[in-house]
Structures are given as structure tokens and as C-alpha cells.
Scaffold this active site. Structure first.
Site, PDB file in Angstrom:
ATOM      1  CG  HIS A 159      35.185  34.758  33.682  1.00  0.00           C
ATOM      2  ND1 HIS A 159      35.621  33.774  32.805  1.00  0.00           N
ATOM      3  CD2 HIS A 159      34.554  34.105  34.689  1.00  0.00           C
ATOM      4  CE1 HIS A 159      35.268  32.589  33.264  1.00  0.00           C
ATOM      5  NE2 HIS A 159      34.610  32.760  34.403  1.00  0.00           N
ATOM      6  CB  CYS A 175      31.997  32.612  36.848  1.00  0.00           C
ATOM      7  SG  CYS A 175      32.912  33.087  38.335  1.00  0.00           S
TER       8      CYS A 175
END
Length: 200
Positions: A159, A175
Site C-alpha cells: 500500500h 504490510c
């Protein structure tokens, strides 16, 4: 006379923009009837939602490996993401990775892509950080940034981020973060179903 016409036009524009937020719109569509662009269309700059370029510029590099073109290979030790290209090359991006205790490895598939995604902190994170909101809509200040690519059925994503200074660091909860500029570039190059190899 010309000044009066300009003033009238500006007033009409302001009225349209005031009415528009109440209207429905689709993700990626202008919130203001096509007159004003979404943050992702403003370009790179302090008011764009991008907030700075990566301290590790993306580049095309030689890449000799067993992975097919179109594959993403994430090397957490290097803190780099490679998008394999034909002809023995790859696009190389700087990324932020999981901090100690949150790094992982394995093979996943991109199962979903989202522009300016909303963020729901998982229960594990809320336990560590009860001060976090239970939900944050997508936008410039959202920690998922401009784009997100979801990995399998996990809570992990590739992301964006509004903190370019964290690229190249081990700061996340597992992440992989990129600058909004880089994640938008990658997002446009890959599809749902893309294979992602995470190496430690």
C-alpha cells in the site's frame, strides 16, 4: 463587462462545488462533477496526497531469476520490491517492511486492488493501539495512502504511505509500504491474480 462575466462564472462554480459533496460518486470518479479532480489526480506535491517522492528512486535493473515476467518479488532484507519484466530485467522500488517480530515470508496472490482505500485496523493492532480509530475513510491522511493491493486472505497489503521518510525502514506491522507515487505506478502495472513472492 468581462470582469462581471468572470465573477458570475466563479460564483456558479462555487455553487456547483458546494452541492456536489451530497451527490453519489464512484471510487476514482471526481467528487465534484468532473470539475475538481480527486486527490490522486493532483500530481506529486505537498497538497496532492502524495507528499514527497521516495528516498529510493525506482529504476530498471538487471534481474536474473526463476520468476516469470509480471511477478512481484519482495526482498524484505533488501527492503526492495521487484516487478519482473521480460528480457532479464525488473522494475525495482524502495519499500518499508515489517519491524522486528512482524516480518514474514511466503507466496501470495493479489486478490483485490483499491484506490484511496478505507482502513479498518485489525483487532490485534487495536489491542496494541487502542487510540486508533475503528475505521478511517480513504483519503489524503489515510495510512494506506493512494492505492492498496491485498495479499491473499491475509491482513497484509502492498500500500501507499504519506510518510516517504519511512521507505527503506522496518516500521510496519507486516504490510509493505511504498510512496503514493510508486504504489500508483505499480498498481497500474499489475492485475488481480498477480503472484507475489515474499523473501526474507
Amino acid at each position: 463587462m468581462r470582469l462581471m462575466k468572470l465573477a458570475a462564472g466563479a460564483a456558479a462554480l462555487l455553487m456547483l462545488s458546494a452541492m456536489a459533496p451530497a451527490m453519489a460518486y464512484e471510487p476514482g470518479q471526481s467528487r465534484f462533477l468532473g470539475i475538481f479532480p480527486m486527490p490522486s489526480d493532483f500530481g506529486v506535491g505537498p497538497k496532492s496526497g502524495y507528499r514527497g517522492s521516495s528516498p529510493i528512486p525506482r529504476q530498471t535493473v538487471r534481474y536474473d531469476g526463476k520468476y516469470a515476467p509480471g511477478t512481484i518479488v519482495i526482498n524484505t532484507a533488501e527492503r526492495r520490491l521487484y516487478l519482473v519484466q521480460p528480457g532479464g530485467t525488473a522494475l525495482k522500488y524502495g519499500i518499508g517492511v515489517g519491524r522486528d517480530g512482524f516480518r514474514w515470508s511466503g507466496t501470495k496472490t493479489i486478490t483485490r486492488k483499491a484506490e484511496w482505500p478505507g482502513w479498518t485496523p485489525p483487532p490485534q493492532m487495536l489491542k496494541r493501539r487502542p487510540d486508533l480509530p475503528r475505521y478511517m475513510p480513504g483519503g489524503i491522511d489515510n495510512p494506506l495512502g493512494a492505492r492498496a493491493m491485498y495479499l491473499g486472505s491475509t491482513l497484509y497489503r502492498i500500500h501507499g504511505s504519506n510518510e516517504p521518510e519511512t521507505i527503506g525502514q522496518a516500521v510496519s506491522s507486516g504490510c509493505f509500504r511504498m510512496t503514493n507515487d510508486d504504489v500508483s505506478d505499480l498498481y497500474n502495472r499489475v492485475a488481480v491474480g498477480t503472484r507475489v513472492y515474499v523473501l526474507n
